[in-house]
Design an enzyme around this catalytic site. Structure first.
Site, PDB file in Angstrom:
ATOM      1  N   ALA A 177      -5.876   1.484  -6.996  1.00  0.00           N
ATOM      2  CA  ALA A 177      -6.605   1.279  -8.257  1.00  0.00           C
ATOM      3  C   ALA A 177      -6.828  -0.213  -8.512  1.00  0.00           C
ATOM      4  O   ALA A 177      -7.890  -0.616  -8.996  1.00  0.00           O
ATOM      5  CB  ALA A 177      -5.847   1.910  -9.419  1.00  0.00           C
ATOM      6  N   ASP A 209      -3.136   5.510 -13.281  1.00  0.00           N
ATOM      7  CA  ASP A 209      -3.200   4.219 -12.580  1.00  0.00           C
ATOM      8  C   ASP A 209      -4.412   3.395 -13.019  1.00  0.00           C
ATOM      9  O   ASP A 209      -4.287   2.223 -13.376  1.00  0.00           O
ATOM     10  CB  ASP A 209      -3.275   4.429 -11.058  1.00  0.00           C
ATOM     11  CG  ASP A 209      -1.918   4.703 -10.444  1.00  0.00           C
ATOM     12  OD1 ASP A 209      -1.017   5.117 -11.186  1.00  0.00           O
ATOM     13  OD2 ASP A 209      -1.765   4.510  -9.217  1.00  0.00           O
ATOM     14  N   VAL A 221       0.842  -1.205   0.000  1.00  0.00           N
ATOM     15  CA  VAL A 221       0.000   0.000   0.000  1.00  0.00           C
ATOM     16  C   VAL A 221       0.880   1.259   0.000  1.00  0.00           C
ATOM     17  O   VAL A 221       1.968   1.256   0.573  1.00  0.00           O
ATOM     18  CB  VAL A 221      -0.903  -0.018   1.260  1.00  0.00           C
ATOM     19  CG1 VAL A 221      -1.711   1.260   1.380  1.00  0.00           C
ATOM     20  CG2 VAL A 221      -1.829  -1.217   1.208  1.00  0.00           C
TER      21      VAL A 221
HETATM   22  O1  PMV Z   1       0.116   5.958  -7.481  1.00  0.00           O
HETATM   23  P1  PMV Z   1       1.494   6.445  -7.704  1.00  0.00           P
HETATM   24  O2  PMV Z   1       2.293   6.673  -6.470  1.00  0.00           O
HETATM   25  O3  PMV Z   1       2.196   5.691  -8.779  1.00  0.00           O
HETATM   26  O4  PMV Z   1       1.374   7.952  -8.284  1.00  0.00           O
HETATM   27  C1  PMV Z   1       0.793   8.230  -9.475  1.00  0.00           C
HETATM   28  C2  PMV Z   1       1.645   9.133 -10.232  1.00  0.00           C
HETATM   29  C3  PMV Z   1       1.505  10.619 -10.016  1.00  0.00           C
HETATM   30  O5  PMV Z   1       1.864  11.202 -11.274  1.00  0.00           O
HETATM   31  C4  PMV Z   1       2.471  11.110  -8.962  1.00  0.00           C
HETATM   32  C5  PMV Z   1       0.108  11.035  -9.627  1.00  0.00           C
HETATM   33  C6  PMV Z   1      -0.923  10.867 -10.730  1.00  0.00           C
HETATM   34  O6  PMV Z   1      -2.105  10.932 -10.403  1.00  0.00           O
HETATM   35  O7  PMV Z   1      -0.563  10.704 -11.903  1.00  0.00           O
END
Ligand code: PMV
Length: 317
Positions: free
Chosen positions: A110, A152, A102
């Protein structure tokens, strides 16, 4: 009625995290070595409408009616019921488990949402198309992330490599030649929403400097796309190094991430960078397949909580 199961993979961002929130392109790939699983079991002895949600990883065991509207799992279930126009579903238990760490940039939120949506819609006899799943998951992502770009939910729904631009339809990435990544987990959990909101404050304070950083990241993502599509993944290494440097300038790296990135490079990785929101979570290294074990061992000996080896292919992995 037999239980219905659905799974969804984790993901890593290869290029363009954070800049993607500001309209620049990013590249993400699924990681099937970690996954979320949802199982829906009918409870014919209970009255219709009685939905129980169990998520032992987060110590949750509650009925849907007892959960607030901003609870992500409850919101996921309500989103599916509303999309299908169902007000009194048959009684059932929804059990969610996940091997995706997490708050670590691997897309755990997601993946849980998408596995749960697919299992519930199938249980109700109305499987939802990918586009609906991704759109509904985006709404739930807002509860986790505040202002997500949508990368995501897109890469995890379709479970294939994607070139993603916020607000645009999915662009699948051709992968001219498969390539190998080692993913190293700092073991430091870091909520994406926090990193994203801190970047936003810095951007507001100094827009031109931050726009230049985002532009540089966007052009790396475009060059990387070409290299991946034309089967020259070995040239991604220097771009990963450069993207990591830009992310450091953005202020989202950490001593633990820098240490693992350095360790991977010293152990013969072709390039390495943090992946996802940063501040903690995971980094990725591009490696020759034969060097993968050695790089994974180097990461573990430099403090990684775990290392995953994965091969990026056009059809997902
Ligand atoms: O869920 P993560 O930690 O991989 O973050 C997604 C990537 C970001 O660019 C930092 C946020 C986004 O919503 O795209």
């Amino acid at each position: 009625m037999p239980a219905i199961t659905a799974v969804a993979p984790g993901k890593v961002i290869l290029f363009g995290e954070h800049a993607v929130v500001y309209g620049r392109p990013a590249i993400a790939v699924p990681v099937s070595q970690v996954r979320a699983r949802a199982v829906v079991t009918a409870e014919p002895r209970r009255p219709s409408g009685a939905l129980r949600i169990q998520a032992p990883d987060v110590d949750l065991d509650a009925t849907l009616d007892d959960l607030p509207s901003d609870q992500p799992l409850a919101s996921t279930v309500r989103g599916v019921l509303a999309a299908l126009g169902i007000t009194r579903p048959p009684a059932c238990t929804l059990r969610i488990t996940s091997t995706i760490p997490v708050a670590s940039g691997l897309g755990s939120g997601a993946a849980v949402t998408i596995a749960l949506m697919r299992a519930l819609a199938a249980f109700l006899g109305q499987p939802l198309p990918d586009e609906r799943i991704s759109d509904l998951a985006y709404e739930v992502e807002k509860l986790y992330h505040g202002m997500p770009s949508g990368i995501d939910n897109t890469v995890i729904t379709y479970a294939v490599p994607v070139f993603f631009i916020r607000g645009q339809p999915i662009q699948r990435l051709r992968v001219g030649a498969p390539f190998t990544l080692v993913i190293g987990d700092t073991g430091v959990s870091s909520p994406t929403a926090l990193a994203v909101s801190e970047v936003r404050s810095q951007w507001q304070a100094n827009p031109s400097a931050y726009e230049s950083l985002f532009d540089a990241m966007g052009s790396i993502a475009r060059s990387a796309r070409q290299a991946i599509e034309t089967g020259q993944p070995q040239s991604l290494g220097p771009w990963m190094d450069e993207n990591h440097d830009l992310l450091r300038q953005l202020g989202v790296s950490s001593p633990e991430l820098d240490r693992l990135v350095e360790a991977a490079r010293a152990a013969s990785a072709l390039g390495a960078k943090l992946s996802g929101g940063g501040r903690g979570g995971n980094m990725i290294a591009l490696v020759e397949p034969l060097a993968a074990q050695a790089v994974a061992a180097a990461l573990l000996s430099h403090g990684a909580a775990r290392a995953i080896i994965t091969t990026v292919k056009e059809s997902g992995n």
